[in-house]
Write an enzyme that holds these catalytic residues in place. Sequence first.
Site, short mmCIF file in Angstrom:
data_model
loop_
_atom_site.label_atom_id
_atom_site.label_comp_id
_atom_site.label_asym_id
_atom_site.label_seq_id
_atom_site.Cartn_x
_atom_site.Cartn_y
_atom_site.Cartn_z
N ALA A 197 4.67 7.64 2.48
CA ALA A 197 5.42 6.38 2.53
C ALA A 197 4.77 5.30 1.68
O ALA A 197 3.57 5.36 1.40
CB ALA A 197 5.53 5.91 3.98
N ASP B 78 -4.27 10.85 14.80
CA ASP B 78 -4.76 10.63 13.44
C ASP B 78 -5.53 9.32 13.35
O ASP B 78 -5.37 8.55 12.42
CB ASP B 78 -3.59 10.62 12.45
CG ASP B 78 -4.06 10.80 10.99
OD1 ASP B 78 -5.15 11.39 10.78
OD2 ASP B 78 -3.35 10.34 10.09
N GLY C 60 0.82 -1.20 0.00
CA GLY C 60 0.00 0.00 0.00
C GLY C 60 0.85 1.25 0.00
O GLY C 60 2.08 1.19 0.04
N GLY D 296 0.75 5.49 1.49
CA GLY D 296 0.12 6.59 2.21
C GLY D 296 0.61 7.91 1.68
O GLY D 296 1.20 7.97 0.59
N GLY D 297 0.40 8.96 2.45
CA GLY D 297 0.78 10.29 2.03
C GLY D 297 2.27 10.47 1.84
O GLY D 297 2.72 11.19 0.95
N VAL E 115 4.43 1.01 1.59
CA VAL E 115 4.56 -0.16 2.45
C VAL E 115 4.69 -1.39 1.56
O VAL E 115 3.93 -1.56 0.61
CB VAL E 115 3.36 -0.31 3.40
CG1 VAL E 115 3.54 -1.51 4.32
CG2 VAL E 115 3.15 0.97 4.22
#
Length: 178
Positions: free
Chosen positions: A18, A133, A13, A15-16, A20
């Site tokens: 990073a 968050d 996946g 994210g903003g 993974v």
Amino acid sequence: MIDGRYRILGPLGQGGFAKVYRAEHITLQRPVALKVLELGGSPLENQKFRERFQREAQIAARLEHPHVVRIYDHGFVPSTAQPYIAMELLRGHDLEEELSTHGVLGPHRAMRLFDGVLDALAMAHDQGIVHKDLKPSNLFLVDPGTPQERLVVLDYGIARLGDDPSSKLTQTNQFSGT
């Protein structure tokens, strides 16, 4: 290969800040999720992101609870200085996917799942750690649909240690999280 220790097996996946990956610790032959920071800003911005990423690893590693993802290792990719965190590889999907695929959780299931999350957050708060968050994409549903299913809290990347101003990684008029 990352840092001579982790073999990348495929993407999990993004994210903003990073990506993974599914990876394996070579000598331990342990499957891990490897979170690698994507650097792309100025040198000063990149340094702040490295500090934030290192803070996530340090904070999350302090939280030992069955409803918090376990952190195994932290380091920097030698060729790019990109920080990484090696963590427990979980089976399942995030709560955001569960809700979008299956709709709202029934009250009994929700209470059972969130009981563990609330216990984990209370434990973190007892240590002076505030997540900052918490959202469906940062709650991972392990073994969904089975009697063993549970929610696990992810991503302490913008966490704060109590009222300690030195632990605050965001500045005035700067926003992080959702």
